[in-house]
Motif scaffolding. Structure first.
Motif, PDB file in Angstrom:
ATOM      1  N   THR A  89     -59.287-117.472 -35.707  1.00  0.00           N
ATOM      2  CA  THR A  89     -58.160-116.825 -36.379  1.00  0.00           C
ATOM      3  C   THR A  89     -56.868-117.146 -35.634  1.00  0.00           C
ATOM      4  OG1 THR A  89     -58.350-114.796 -35.076  1.00  0.00           O
ATOM      5  CG2 THR A  89     -59.651-114.918 -37.116  1.00  0.00           C
ATOM      6  N   PHE A  90     -55.764-116.774 -36.229  1.00  0.00           N
ATOM      7  CA  PHE A  90     -54.452-117.009 -35.624  1.00  0.00           C
ATOM      8  C   PHE A  90     -54.358-116.331 -34.259  1.00  0.00           C
ATOM      9  CE2 PHE A  90     -49.871-116.167 -35.223  1.00  0.00           C
ATOM     10  CZ  PHE A  90     -49.393-117.461 -35.348  1.00  0.00           C
ATOM     11  N   LYS A  91     -54.850-115.095 -34.183  1.00  0.00           N
ATOM     12  CA  LYS A  91     -54.804-114.354 -32.914  1.00  0.00           C
ATOM     13  C   LYS A  91     -55.703-115.014 -31.871  1.00  0.00           C
ATOM     14  CE  LYS A  91     -55.379-109.671 -30.979  1.00  0.00           C
ATOM     15  NZ  LYS A  91     -55.564-110.147 -29.658  1.00  0.00           N
ATOM     16  N   GLN A  92     -56.884-115.452 -32.270  1.00  0.00           N
ATOM     17  CA  GLN A  92     -57.778-116.113 -31.328  1.00  0.00           C
ATOM     18  C   GLN A  92     -57.167-117.401 -30.781  1.00  0.00           C
ATOM     19  OE1 GLN A  92     -61.209-116.382 -33.899  1.00  0.00           O
ATOM     20  NE2 GLN A  92     -62.256-114.732 -32.796  1.00  0.00           N
ATOM     21  N   LEU A  93     -56.503-118.160 -31.651  1.00  0.00           N
ATOM     22  CA  LEU A  93     -55.850-119.387 -31.204  1.00  0.00           C
ATOM     23  C   LEU A  93     -54.720-119.087 -30.220  1.00  0.00           C
ATOM     24  CD1 LEU A  93     -55.727-121.376 -34.559  1.00  0.00           C
ATOM     25  CD2 LEU A  93     -57.097-121.934 -32.537  1.00  0.00           C
ATOM     26  N   GLY A  94     -54.003-117.992 -30.457  1.00  0.00           N
ATOM     27  CA  GLY A  94     -52.924-117.609 -29.552  1.00  0.00           C
ATOM     28  C   GLY A  94     -53.427-117.078 -28.226  1.00  0.00           C
ATOM     29  N   ASP A  95     -54.564-116.367 -28.252  1.00  0.00           N
ATOM     30  CA  ASP A  95     -55.109-115.778 -27.031  1.00  0.00           C
ATOM     31  C   ASP A  95     -55.822-116.796 -26.145  1.00  0.00           C
ATOM     32  OD1 ASP A  95     -54.151-113.363 -27.905  1.00  0.00           O
ATOM     33  OD2 ASP A  95     -56.107-112.568 -28.524  1.00  0.00           O
ATOM     34  N   ARG A  96     -56.365-117.829 -26.755  1.00  0.00           N
ATOM     35  CA  ARG A  96     -57.126-118.837 -26.002  1.00  0.00           C
ATOM     36  C   ARG A  96     -56.517-120.213 -26.252  1.00  0.00           C
ATOM     37  NH1 ARG A  96     -60.829-115.891 -28.948  1.00  0.00           N
ATOM     38  NH2 ARG A  96     -61.827-114.255 -27.765  1.00  0.00           N
ATOM     39  N   PRO A  97     -55.626-120.680 -25.393  1.00  0.00           N
ATOM     40  CA  PRO A  97     -54.910-121.944 -25.620  1.00  0.00           C
ATOM     41  C   PRO A  97     -55.808-123.172 -25.783  1.00  0.00           C
ATOM     42  CG  PRO A  97     -53.912-120.723 -23.830  1.00  0.00           C
ATOM     43  CD  PRO A  97     -55.169-120.009 -24.189  1.00  0.00           C
ATOM     44  N   GLY A  98     -56.982-123.198 -25.185  1.00  0.00           N
ATOM     45  CA  GLY A  98     -57.855-124.360 -25.292  1.00  0.00           C
ATOM     46  C   GLY A  98     -58.684-124.397 -26.565  1.00  0.00           C
ATOM     47  N   LEU A  99     -58.622-123.342 -27.360  1.00  0.00           N
ATOM     48  CA  LEU A  99     -59.414-123.254 -28.589  1.00  0.00           C
ATOM     49  C   LEU A  99     -58.773-124.092 -29.686  1.00  0.00           C
ATOM     50  CD1 LEU A  99     -61.910-121.774 -29.679  1.00  0.00           C
ATOM     51  CD2 LEU A  99     -60.409-119.919 -30.374  1.00  0.00           C
ATOM     52  N   SER A 100     -59.589-124.779 -30.472  1.00  0.00           N
ATOM     53  CA  SER A 100     -59.081-125.656 -31.528  1.00  0.00           C
ATOM     54  C   SER A 100     -59.426-125.105 -32.906  1.00  0.00           C
ATOM     55  CB  SER A 100     -59.699-127.048 -31.379  1.00  0.00           C
ATOM     56  OG  SER A 100     -59.409-127.839 -32.515  1.00  0.00           O
ATOM     57  N   TYR A 101     -58.516-125.304 -33.851  1.00  0.00           N
ATOM     58  CA  TYR A 101     -58.787-124.902 -35.230  1.00  0.00           C
ATOM     59  C   TYR A 101     -59.867-125.779 -35.852  1.00  0.00           C
ATOM     60  CZ  TYR A 101     -58.079-123.277 -39.983  1.00  0.00           C
ATOM     61  OH  TYR A 101     -58.284-122.738 -41.224  1.00  0.00           O
ATOM     62  N   GLN A 102     -60.135-126.916 -35.255  1.00  0.00           N
ATOM     63  CA  GLN A 102     -61.182-127.791 -35.766  1.00  0.00           C
ATOM     64  C   GLN A 102     -62.574-127.241 -35.459  1.00  0.00           C
ATOM     65  OE1 GLN A 102     -60.270-131.642 -34.216  1.00  0.00           O
ATOM     66  NE2 GLN A 102     -58.596-131.969 -35.649  1.00  0.00           N
ATOM     67  N   SER A 103     -62.678-126.267 -34.574  1.00  0.00           N
ATOM     68  CA  SER A 103     -63.953-125.601 -34.308  1.00  0.00           C
ATOM     69  C   SER A 103     -64.373-124.848 -35.560  1.00  0.00           C
ATOM     70  CB  SER A 103     -63.808-124.608 -33.162  1.00  0.00           C
ATOM     71  OG  SER A 103     -63.337-125.235 -32.003  1.00  0.00           O
ATOM     72  N   PHE A 104     -65.657-124.839 -35.843  1.00  0.00           N
ATOM     73  CA  PHE A 104     -66.126-124.104 -37.016  1.00  0.00           C
ATOM     74  C   PHE A 104     -67.534-123.585 -36.781  1.00  0.00           C
ATOM     75  CE2 PHE A 104     -67.353-128.474 -37.698  1.00  0.00           C
ATOM     76  CZ  PHE A 104     -68.642-128.392 -38.199  1.00  0.00           C
ATOM     77  N   GLY A 105     -67.899-122.599 -37.558  1.00  0.00           N
ATOM     78  CA  GLY A 105     -69.226-121.991 -37.506  1.00  0.00           C
ATOM     79  C   GLY A 105     -69.506-121.296 -38.816  1.00  0.00           C
ATOM     80  N   THR A 106     -70.629-120.606 -38.876  1.00  0.00           N
ATOM     81  CA  THR A 106     -70.970-119.888 -40.102  1.00  0.00           C
ATOM     82  C   THR A 106     -70.280-118.524 -40.099  1.00  0.00           C
ATOM     83  OG1 THR A 106     -72.967-119.000 -39.092  1.00  0.00           O
ATOM     84  CG2 THR A 106     -73.189-121.030 -40.373  1.00  0.00           C
ATOM     85  N   GLY A 107     -69.867-118.086 -41.255  1.00  0.00           N
ATOM     86  CA  GLY A 107     -69.190-116.800 -41.394  1.00  0.00           C
ATOM     87  C   GLY A 107     -69.848-115.950 -42.452  1.00  0.00           C
TER      88      GLY A 107
END
Length: 166
Positions: A89-107
């Motif tokens: 999510t937007f907040k997760q990307l902001g909280d963890r700078p090394g995290l990529s939006y290209q990461s994906f999983g099942t929801g």
């Protein structure tokens, strides 16, 4: 003669349109967030994302119940108990700078609640849907599986097929 014919068609049109409209629509659809999900939203997902899912759930359920006439005059009270995003999510990307939006999983998501008919009969509702195949998660957005679950839930509820199993 024309006046009589015009009056007849006008009367038939008024009667026909009155019969075509449903007698009543669902009086209310209320959606809340469960305590565990509210905590996850505040700490991890972001409150804005969960509020958007709640608004989508409410709008989709209202649309389907209005369309089908199921629970006419009744009330639906739902609680979004769990939601899992496909991508950060937007907040997760902001909280963890090394995290990529290209990461994906099942929801997916889980919903509980009750349907209250116009007579006061209460029917429990329980529904959950989580994607099982990660290959389908690659092409969707952040909440693609949760949104798909909302669509499935609203469609099935509108046809009277989503009630808790006893």
């Amino acid at each position: 003669m024309r006046t009589l014919l015009f009056a007849t068609f006008t009367l038939l049109g008024l009667v026909g349109s009155a019969l075509a409209e449903p007698l009543s629509t669902v009086s209310s659809v209320q959606v809340t967030v469960g305590p565990d999900l509210a905590k996850k939203a505040a700490e991890d997902y972001g409150v804005r994302d969960i509020e958007r899912l709640v608004a989508e759930l409410q709008a989709d359920v209202q649309r389907e119940l209005r369309r089908t006439g199921v629970l006419a005059g009744g009330r639906v009270e739902l609680t979004l108990t769990d939601a899992r995003p496909n991508r950060p999510t937007f907040k997760q990307l902001g909280d963890r700078p090394g995290l990529s939006y290209q990461s994906f999983g099942t929801g997916g998501l889980a919903i509980e609640g009750k349907a209250i008919s116009i007579d006061g009969d209460i029917t429990p509702i329980r529904y959950s849907w989580y994607e099982a195949d990660i290959r389908d998660s690659r092409i969707g957005g952040t909440w693609a599986d949760a949104e798909h679950g909302i669509d499935r839930f609203a469609f099935r509820l509108g046809r009277g097929k989503v009630y808790a199993r006893r």
